[in-house]
Design an enzyme around this catalytic site. Structure first.
Site, PDB file in Angstrom:
ATOM      1  N   THR A   1      32.284 -25.766 -67.650  1.00 59.56           N
ATOM      2  CA  THR A   1      32.511 -24.385 -68.085  1.00 59.56           C
ATOM      3  C   THR A   1      31.514 -23.971 -69.157  1.00 59.56           C
ATOM      4  OG1 THR A   1      34.160 -25.317 -69.567  1.00 59.56           O
ATOM      5  CG2 THR A   1      34.983 -24.270 -67.566  1.00 59.56           C
TER       6      THR A   1
ATOM      7  N   SER B   1      23.637 -39.481 -74.300  1.00 67.31           N
ATOM      8  CA  SER B   1      22.318 -38.882 -74.502  1.00 67.31           C
ATOM      9  C   SER B   1      22.371 -37.793 -75.572  1.00 67.31           C
ATOM     10  CB  SER B   1      21.778 -38.319 -73.191  1.00 67.31           C
ATOM     11  OG  SER B   1      22.758 -37.533 -72.571  1.00 67.31           O
TER      12      SER B   1
ATOM     13  N   ASP C   1      28.553 -30.801 -75.749  1.00 62.12           N
ATOM     14  CA  ASP C   1      28.380 -32.143 -76.300  1.00 62.12           C
ATOM     15  C   ASP C   1      27.857 -32.087 -77.729  1.00 62.12           C
ATOM     16  OD1 ASP C   1      29.047 -32.648 -73.714  1.00 62.12           O
ATOM     17  OD2 ASP C   1      27.070 -33.322 -73.102  1.00 62.12           O
TER      18      ASP C   1
END
Ligand code: GLA
Length: 448
Positions: A60, A157, A200
């Site tokens: 999303t 990452s 993130d």
């Protein structure tokens, strides 16, 4: 926090890791030994950035929708020492070779695709454009068990990107616990080619201990973002289970989903000319949107009707874009995130669990990002006593799933699920309880 020269490693790490600090010491000591062997003796600055688990709100973020991640106590650590020139020397405890060197500049050439140093080059380039950075000697230490496992949907990452950015920002006194900084880190990660969103980086930078972070990924006109720190019900735990099936290169599939969402927006503009992201039609009933969206199309067919999807690395012109079902996932997933917030506020844990499981089915059927192993884990988990709900977490195509489980049932669930999985797939899955950790930080300087 800044510490005096007498600070010990425990003094430096304690505020961050609290009661689990003793488990961290050996890992930091090993990294310090490596750092001194590579770069010589002298003071060493310590930084960390956590991985994250996404409770709900998958795929999303790049549609400007809603997400609910929590930072993990598994993190990427960077040891650093500033230099008097503009050279960045970078090494990784997981790569035994000599440090790589590059100059800080507005354009930093990438290493070959997939190389770990690109996750440092991206943020270095981003910050070099913003500030007059000094060079640095850096060592990355992110190996499990305390590091973030790679390629399993826990955002290892982005943890490297954020840890690097926080390290470099610290050298020039740039604040990092801000939405603007998180947004820049997300932009910096585009350097590696995947068109991911901002979740993130916000999770790594802005979460609080023992809380998930609700984030509205649509910036307000003044550039600010709506965030809320959401406590998780003490009656339940989030059990993270790694299916052990890891897809190293999901960039192509990921970018096809991004393309399908962009195609959906472009096609919906026939009826809603001012929209720029799927989020903009969140208040329109889904059944009013569906007629504008084809089951499948391609970038080539869209180009023939005058629609360009923008820069999407690696997108094949004839790759099938499942516009209708991909957009259907995003629209319903956004609604589920908001319903989850309401259910958490009401203490309705069975409703939260049901939403998690519904999110899995949508990720499986509409976004097509699940795997046989993840489906097996979810189906097995939801049949066990004490499990409220379960879903894959992260980008998908393998990696981890998460189970919301009654605190008293955790051990039984671990045992039964582990045995069932091993019987079916010949290896037991790795599992751990999510301890929602604080966001990325400069921990202190060790003078040695
Ligand atoms: C990856 C991306 C995130 C997000 C998730 C899916 O982790 O980096 O921005 O899109 O996938 O929710």
């Amino acid at each position: 926090m800044s510490l005096t020269s007498t600070a010990t490693l425990t003094d430096i790490l304690e505020p961050c890791y609290g009661p689990t600090v003793a488990q961290q010491i050996a890992r930091y000591e090993e990294a310090l030994t490596d750092f001194h062997a590579l770069y010589g003796s002298g003071p060493v600055q310590l930084f960390r950035a956590p991985g994250r688990v996404n409770v709900i709100g998958e795929h999303t973020d790049y549609n400007h929708g809603f997400v609910l991640p929590a930072a993990l106590d598994k993190d990427v650590v960077i040891l650093a020492r500033p230099r008097s020139d503009r050279t960045l020397r970078v090494a990784n405890v997981e790569d035994a070779y000599a440090p790589l060197e590059f100059e800080l500049a507005d354009e930093i050439a990438p290493a070959p695709r997939g190389h770990w140093s690109n996750y440092l080059r991206g943020p270095a380039q981003m910050l070099a454009r913003q500030a007059d950075l000094p060079g640095c000697d850096l060592l990355v230490a992110g190996a499990p068990p305390h590091g973030v496992p790679r390629s399993v949907g826990l955002s290892s990452s982005s943890a490297v990107v954020v840890a690097t950015a926080v390290t470099l920002a610290h050298q020039v006194g740039l604040p990092h616990a801000t939405a603007a900084f998180a947004q820049s880190c997300a932009d910096a990660e585009w350097y590696v080619g995947t068109r991911g969103g901002i979740m993130d980086h916000f999770a790594a930078l802005l979460t609080r201990r023992d809380h998930a972070l609700f984030l509205d990924c649509r910036a307000s006109p003044d550039g600010s973002y709506l965030t809320r720190h959401i406590p998780f019900p003490p009656s339940h735990r989030l059990l993270v289970v790694d299916s052990g099936v890891h897809h190293d290169n999901i960039r192509g599939e990921f970018n096809m989903r991004v393309a399908a969402c962009r195609a959906g927006v472009a096609l919906l503009q026939a009826a809603y000319p001012h929209i720029t992201h799927l989020r903009d039609v969140q208040d329109v009933p889904w059944l009013s949107l569906a007629p504008y969206l084809p089951e499948v199309t391609t970038a080539r067919q869209l180009t023939q009707t005058g629609i360009e999807l923008g820069d999407i690395p690696g997108l094949e012109p004839d790759a099938p874009l499942h516009v209708l079902r991909n957009c259907r996932h995003v629209w319903h997933e956004n609604a589920r995130v908001l319903q989850t917030l309401d259910a958490l506020a009401a203490g309705d844990t069975s409703a939260v669990g049901a939403l998690l499981t519904a999110a899995h089915l949508s990720a499986r059927d509409d976004y097509a990002i699940s795997t046989t192993e993840l489906d097996f884990l979810v189906n097995s988990a939801i049949s066990l006593p004490g499990v409220a709900g379960a879903r894959l977490t992260g980008a998908g195509w393998g990696g981890c799933m998460l189970i919301m489980v009654d605190a008293g049932a955790v051990e039984a669930v671990q045992a039964q699920l582990g045995a069932a999985y091993a019987a079916r797939f010949d290896h037991p899955p790795a599992m751990f309880i999510c301890q929602a950790a604080p966001g990325a930080a400069y921990l202190g300087t060790l003078n040695q």
